[in-house]
Scaffold this motif. Structure first.
Motif, mmCIF file in Angstrom:
data_model
loop_
_atom_site.group_PDB
_atom_site.id
_atom_site.type_symbol
_atom_site.label_atom_id
_atom_site.label_comp_id
_atom_site.label_asym_id
_atom_site.label_seq_id
_atom_site.Cartn_x
_atom_site.Cartn_y
_atom_site.Cartn_z
ATOM 1 N N THR A 188 0.919 -1.172 0.178
ATOM 2 C CA THR A 188 -0.065 -0.032 -0.087
ATOM 3 C C THR A 188 1.001 1.207 -0.019
ATOM 4 O O THR A 188 0.518 2.408 -0.702
ATOM 5 C CB THR A 188 -0.839 -0.106 1.208
ATOM 6 N N MET A 189 1.798 1.350 0.765
ATOM 7 C CA MET A 189 2.888 2.267 0.795
ATOM 8 C C MET A 189 4.198 1.669 0.961
ATOM 9 O O MET A 189 4.437 0.622 1.612
ATOM 10 C CB MET A 189 2.535 3.587 1.828
ATOM 11 N N PHE A 190 5.289 2.646 0.828
ATOM 12 C CA PHE A 190 6.503 2.392 0.960
ATOM 13 C C PHE A 190 7.384 3.208 1.796
ATOM 14 O O PHE A 190 6.469 4.124 2.807
ATOM 15 C CB PHE A 190 7.476 2.348 -0.387
ATOM 16 N N MET A 191 8.495 3.305 1.929
ATOM 17 C CA MET A 191 9.173 4.105 2.898
ATOM 18 C C MET A 191 8.893 5.709 2.578
ATOM 19 O O MET A 191 8.680 6.012 1.397
ATOM 20 C CB MET A 191 10.944 3.933 2.755
ATOM 21 N N PRO A 192 8.850 6.638 3.597
ATOM 22 C CA PRO A 192 8.332 8.017 3.209
ATOM 23 C C PRO A 192 9.129 8.774 2.000
ATOM 24 O O PRO A 192 8.456 9.319 1.284
ATOM 25 C CB PRO A 192 8.566 8.787 4.610
ATOM 26 N N ASP A 193 10.365 8.201 1.874
ATOM 27 C CA ASP A 193 10.919 9.134 0.642
ATOM 28 C C ASP A 193 11.091 8.217 -0.537
ATOM 29 O O ASP A 193 11.327 8.792 -1.508
ATOM 30 C CB ASP A 193 12.635 9.067 1.078
ATOM 31 N N TYR A 194 10.298 7.059 -0.478
ATOM 32 C CA TYR A 194 9.962 6.588 -1.721
ATOM 33 C C TYR A 194 8.574 6.618 -2.394
ATOM 34 O O TYR A 194 8.166 6.589 -3.450
ATOM 35 C CB TYR A 194 10.393 4.939 -1.851
ATOM 36 N N GLY A 195 7.471 6.400 -1.231
ATOM 37 C CA GLY A 195 6.059 6.965 -1.844
ATOM 38 C C GLY A 195 5.234 5.816 -1.796
ATOM 39 O O GLY A 195 5.007 5.282 -0.753
ATOM 40 N N CYS A 228 6.665 -4.083 2.902
ATOM 41 C CA CYS A 228 6.896 -5.143 2.086
ATOM 42 C C CYS A 228 7.850 -5.158 1.191
ATOM 43 O O CYS A 228 8.430 -6.250 0.553
ATOM 44 C CB CYS A 228 5.507 -5.621 1.364
ATOM 45 N N HIS A 229 8.467 -4.051 0.601
ATOM 46 C CA HIS A 229 9.301 -3.695 -0.526
ATOM 47 C C HIS A 229 10.321 -2.523 -0.080
ATOM 48 O O HIS A 229 9.654 -1.689 0.658
ATOM 49 C CB HIS A 229 8.690 -3.577 -1.668
ATOM 50 N N ASP A 230 11.212 -2.477 -0.712
ATOM 51 C CA ASP A 230 12.092 -1.421 -0.599
ATOM 52 C C ASP A 230 13.038 -1.278 -2.082
ATOM 53 O O ASP A 230 13.646 -2.164 -2.156
ATOM 54 C CB ASP A 230 12.936 -0.995 0.523
ATOM 55 N N TYR A 231 13.129 0.014 -2.335
ATOM 56 C CA TYR A 231 13.955 0.058 -3.744
ATOM 57 C C TYR A 231 15.061 1.191 -3.695
ATOM 58 O O TYR A 231 15.522 1.561 -4.713
ATOM 59 C CB TYR A 231 13.009 0.258 -4.983
ATOM 60 N N LYS A 232 15.384 1.663 -2.465
ATOM 61 C CA LYS A 232 16.352 2.705 -2.213
ATOM 62 C C LYS A 232 15.983 3.915 -3.089
ATOM 63 O O LYS A 232 16.082 4.049 -4.298
ATOM 64 C CB LYS A 232 17.617 2.270 -2.879
ATOM 65 N N ALA A 233 15.325 4.831 -2.356
ATOM 66 C CA ALA A 233 14.986 6.194 -2.800
ATOM 67 C C ALA A 233 16.138 6.915 -3.172
ATOM 68 O O ALA A 233 17.233 6.751 -2.999
ATOM 69 C CB ALA A 233 14.092 7.099 -1.671
ATOM 70 N N PRO A 234 15.891 7.878 -4.234
ATOM 71 C CA PRO A 234 17.032 8.553 -4.847
ATOM 72 C C PRO A 234 17.602 9.159 -3.663
ATOM 73 O O PRO A 234 17.189 9.905 -2.772
ATOM 74 C CB PRO A 234 16.377 9.703 -5.674
ATOM 75 N N GLY A 235 19.165 9.085 -3.487
ATOM 76 C CA GLY A 235 19.906 9.813 -2.579
ATOM 77 C C GLY A 235 20.117 8.916 -1.368
ATOM 78 O O GLY A 235 20.735 9.384 -0.284
ATOM 79 N N ARG A 236 19.466 7.698 -1.348
ATOM 80 C CA ARG A 236 19.626 6.735 0.040
ATOM 81 C C ARG A 236 20.389 5.452 -0.421
ATOM 82 O O ARG A 236 19.984 4.994 -1.662
ATOM 83 C CB ARG A 236 18.197 6.350 0.464
ATOM 84 N N ASP A 237 21.328 5.282 0.282
ATOM 85 C CA ASP A 237 22.405 4.193 -0.392
ATOM 86 C C ASP A 237 21.991 2.721 0.331
ATOM 87 O O ASP A 237 22.611 1.725 0.106
ATOM 88 C CB ASP A 237 23.704 4.602 0.125
ATOM 89 N N VAL A 238 21.199 2.801 1.578
ATOM 90 C CA VAL A 238 20.769 1.375 1.847
ATOM 91 C C VAL A 238 19.401 0.920 1.734
ATOM 92 O O VAL A 238 18.510 1.961 1.863
ATOM 93 C CB VAL A 238 21.242 1.349 3.473
ATOM 94 N N PHE A 239 18.983 -0.254 2.078
ATOM 95 C CA PHE A 239 17.702 -0.619 1.954
ATOM 96 C C PHE A 239 17.109 -0.420 3.125
ATOM 97 O O PHE A 239 17.610 -0.438 4.358
ATOM 98 C CB PHE A 239 17.884 -2.172 1.527
ATOM 99 N N ALA A 240 15.861 -0.016 3.317
ATOM 100 C CA ALA A 240 15.201 0.200 4.689
ATOM 101 C C ALA A 240 13.727 -0.145 4.464
ATOM 102 O O ALA A 240 13.070 -0.055 3.311
ATOM 103 C CB ALA A 240 15.095 1.522 4.984
ATOM 104 N N TRP A 241 13.256 -0.417 5.456
ATOM 105 C CA TRP A 241 11.619 -1.047 5.637
ATOM 106 C C TRP A 241 10.976 -0.938 6.765
ATOM 107 O O TRP A 241 9.935 -1.443 6.986
ATOM 108 C CB TRP A 241 11.572 -2.557 5.272
ATOM 109 N N GLU A 242 11.536 -0.306 7.838
ATOM 110 C CA GLU A 242 10.835 -0.013 9.198
ATOM 111 C C GLU A 242 10.710 1.524 9.150
ATOM 112 O O GLU A 242 11.639 2.249 9.149
ATOM 113 C CB GLU A 242 11.465 -0.541 10.094
ATOM 114 N N THR A 243 9.397 2.133 9.490
ATOM 115 C CA THR A 243 9.279 3.604 9.825
ATOM 116 C C THR A 243 8.034 3.495 10.799
ATOM 117 O O THR A 243 7.941 2.579 11.570
ATOM 118 C CB THR A 243 9.086 4.251 8.476
ATOM 119 N N THR A 244 7.367 4.599 10.811
ATOM 120 C CA THR A 244 6.054 4.867 11.679
ATOM 121 C C THR A 244 5.123 5.582 10.926
ATOM 122 O O THR A 244 5.370 6.140 9.767
ATOM 123 C CB THR A 244 6.713 5.970 12.805
ATOM 124 N N ILE A 245 3.854 5.363 11.428
ATOM 125 C CA ILE A 245 2.797 5.998 10.842
ATOM 126 C C ILE A 245 3.138 7.567 10.609
ATOM 127 O O ILE A 245 2.554 8.188 9.815
ATOM 128 C CB ILE A 245 1.384 5.732 11.764
#
Length: 312
Positions: A188-195, A228-245
């Protein structure tokens, strides 16, 4: 759902988060496994007070060039569960994935547990059953799964209280699992910097996705979100999959506070028109709508996947 209609499922999910924030016994332990080939994150969710756990969005490795499947990614989950002496109660799918094959049947054979998905998988089976020209032998009733969840259904993992929220838009059958203070929203959504997720698959809808995301961001800001997914947002060099509401609500580049529904729909529609189909969509959906099981063997004992030409 009308803004004037009480959203009891969402209210209950919010209550679960608030209880867990005050009670560590209701805060699940989450161990995540990243499959870089499909950019997919699988999660093992543990009850801190018992051996009970659930597995969310598992991956079966698949090489489309050779047609070969291997269980390396799934075996990492098996090894972890066994090393921690855990008891698998549930195997959850957030939706019928279009980018990887589910390893749920393999894990069920190795570890047990009930396989569950959203009730709207019936719509996916109906639409893609026609695309793949599945005959009358293919069951379009969801019986390939042990449990079909509806919005607001409740369940437990050991002593952990949990519920599901129906969050369509990416697909008609998307679910978010709210387990204590942890939210698993699938695609439904990805990391905040990816959308956010695309909405151009059959049954997808950008306006519906916007409203689903706003249900999720109505949960307490402190809720943990495991993606469920991460594709590395522009400018981010590491994969990430945990954030907050809270981080999603205030910082998601596509749908943060202040972005209107019409603005989101226009952006999502433009963006989706530029995206190629996922590399594994045809084998993935064909298998995943069948509970992670490939078609039955033909007379020569070999299983075959169909590739419909010019259908998508």
């Amino acid at each position: 759902m009308s803004s004037n209609t009480p959203d009891r499922a969402l209210d209950h999910a919010g209550d679960l988060v608030r209880v867990a924030l005050a009670d560590p016994g209701q805060r699940p332990i989450v161990r995540s496994f990243f499959d870089e080939d499909t950019f997919t994150v699988s999660h093992v969710v543990r009850d801190p007070g018992s051996r009970a756990c659930a597995i969310i969005d598992s991956v079966l490795d698949f090489d489309p060039a050779s047609g070969r499947t291997t269980p390396a990614s799934a075996d990492a989950l098996v090894d972890y569960v066994k090393s921690e002496d855990l008891e698998v109660q549930w195997l959850f799918e957030t939706h019928a994935h279009a980018d990887h094959l589910s390893a749920a049947p393999y894990l069920q054979e190795k570890l047990g547990g009930q396989l569950a998905i959203g009730h709207e998988i019936l719509r996916v089976q109906e639409v893609f059953g026609k695309i793949f020209n599945e005959g009358s032998a293919f069951r379009r009733d969801g019986s390939q799964f042990d449990r079909l969840f509806n919005d607001g259904d409740r369940f437990r993992i050991g002593g952990l209280d949990a519920t599901v929220l129906h969050v369509p838009g990416h697909t008609p059958a998307c679910l978010a699992y709210v387990i204590g203070d942890a939210v698993f929203p699938g695609d439904t959504m990805f990391m905040p910097d990816y959308g956010t997720a695309r909405c151009d698959f059959p049954g997808g809808d950008a306006r519906t996705l916007y409203r689903s995301i706003h249900r999720l961001t109505a949960l307490p800001d402190e809720a943990r979100v495991f993606l469920c997914h991460d594709y590395k947002a522009p400018g981010r060099d590491v994969f990430a999959w945990e954030t907050t509401i809270g981080a999603e609500r205030t910082g998601n580049v596509h749908v943060r506070d202040g972005v209107s529904e019409d603005e989101f729909v226009a952006m999502r529609t433009r963006r989706d028109a530029t995206l190629p189909m996922p590399r594994l969509i045809l084998p993935s959906v064909q298998v995943n709508m069948n509970g992670g099981r490939p078609p039955e063997p033909e007379a020569n004992g070999i299983r075959y996947l169909k590739i419909p030409l010019n259908a998508l």
